[in-house]
Design an enzyme around this catalytic site. Structure first.
Site, PDB file in Angstrom:
ATOM      1  N   ASP A  43       0.948  -1.138   0.165  1.00  0.00           N
ATOM      2  CA  ASP A  43      -0.201   0.106   0.085  1.00  0.00           C
ATOM      3  C   ASP A  43       1.148   1.324   0.040  1.00  0.00           C
ATOM      4  O   ASP A  43       2.038   1.119   0.026  1.00  0.00           O
ATOM      5  CB  ASP A  43      -0.802   0.115   1.181  1.00  0.00           C
ATOM      6  N   GLU A  77       0.333   4.547   1.954  1.00  0.00           N
ATOM      7  CA  GLU A  77       0.224   5.395   2.938  1.00  0.00           C
ATOM      8  C   GLU A  77       1.379   5.355   3.860  1.00  0.00           C
ATOM      9  O   GLU A  77       1.857   6.051   4.645  1.00  0.00           O
ATOM     10  CB  GLU A  77      -1.243   5.224   3.668  1.00  0.00           C
ATOM     11  N   HIS A 126      -7.214   5.388   7.706  1.00  0.00           N
ATOM     12  CA  HIS A 126      -8.462   5.138   7.286  1.00  0.00           C
ATOM     13  C   HIS A 126      -8.592   3.542   6.963  1.00  0.00           C
ATOM     14  O   HIS A 126      -7.638   3.106   7.199  1.00  0.00           O
ATOM     15  CB  HIS A 126      -8.450   5.698   5.860  1.00  0.00           C
TER      16      HIS A 126
HETATM   17 ZN   LIG Z   1      -3.624   3.147   0.106  1.00  0.00          ZN
END
Ligand SMILES: [Zn+2]
Length: 278
Positions: free
Chosen positions: A8, A10, A116
């Site tokens: 991912d 982030e 998130h």
């Molecule tokens: Zn992401």
């Protein structure tokens, strides 16, 4: 030994802002390169530990999930890219020895860089067996369904507690210290990548201590939205019940069914968004 690396953006070293993980712009180009290099570090660690096949599943929504720079990838690894796939663990099966999670982030509401749960806009909280769960835990459920353990998770310092909560056996790698949702004290990317490489090799050298995630049966999951309109739409899914005004509930013995229902529930719920401000 086959190793599956899911990524991912982030929780990549140096990433603190949406501009680095979404097009257009120079920062996004740099973010993709940092993403690719953190993944490459895990590939090198896997090869050092004796991996004979390494798959990198380039994740992160947006840009069609084409967020790894193909030509900069380590040549020994296979790359799964593009967005018409059922999950970021596409193709994982029991033939893999381990799952490595690179560049992840805390669940919504747990302070950390770009926290998130799947979509920042729609999802308030997801719970499995009553426990709040983020993306790393959901990946762990899918891996566990195949009998494969999550052995390492990289991201910011706040992700360590969430990693320990779901995978007490896994190696957490800290590449930055969160100051706020959009700020962090960052290690130099080269140093962060050295940690990822060394710790991936270390984690894969300790497979006897690693366990596939198992939360028992039946699995009961709740998906709490930010708005009632989301739940109005998502409650229409077969096999799903309305738990309260903003929450749907699902039950299954199969972790993959649970995760797919959650993903479909979010997609369906998001269709309410266009009208949500009425
Ligand atoms: Zn992401």
């Amino acid at each position: 030994m086959k190793v599956y690396i899911s990524t991912d953006m982030e929780g990549i070293s140096g990433v603190v802002d949406r501009a680095q993980i979404s097009p257009p712009g120079l920062d996004f180009k740099r973010g993709r390169l940092l993403h690719t290099e953190d993944a490459n570090a895990a590939v090198r660690g896997a090869l050092a530990a004796g991996a004979t096949e390494v798959v990198v599943s380039g994740g992160h929504g947006g840009n069609g999930m084409r967020n790894i720079v193909d030509e900069q990838m380590h040549p020994a690894a296979w790359l799964i890219t593009g967005d018409t796939r059922e999950s970021t663990l596409q193709g994982l099966d029991a033939s893999y020895a381990a799952v490595v999670l690179i560049g992840y982030h805390t669940r919504h509401g747990l302070s950390g860089v770009l926290d998130h749960t799947i979509t920042a806009r729609d999802v308030q909280e997801i719970r499995v067996q009553g426990r709040p769960i983020g993306e790393i835990g959901l990946h762990g459920l899918v891996a566990g369904a195949h009998g494969v353990a999550v052995v390492l998770v990289s991201g910011d310092d706040r992700l360590v507690a969430e990693t320990r909560d779901w995978f007490p056996w896994a190696v957490p790698v800290v590449v930055k210290y969160a100051i706020g949702r959009h700020a962090a004290r960052c290690m130099h990317p080269k140093r962060a990548q050295q940690s990822i490489e060394e710790d991936t090799a270390r984690a894969l050298g300790a497979l006897d201590k690693m366990k596939p995630l198992d939360v028992g049966k039946p699995i009961v999951a709740e998906l709490e939205f930010k708005r009632t309109a989301h739940a109005d739409e998502a409650a229409c899914l077969p096999g799903v019940a309305r738990a309260n005004d903003t929450t749907i509930r699902m039950r299954s013995d199969d972790p993959i069914t649970i995760v797919n229902l959650i993903r479909m529930g979010i997609k369906l719920g998001a269709t309410a968004q266009a009208d949500a401000m009425r």
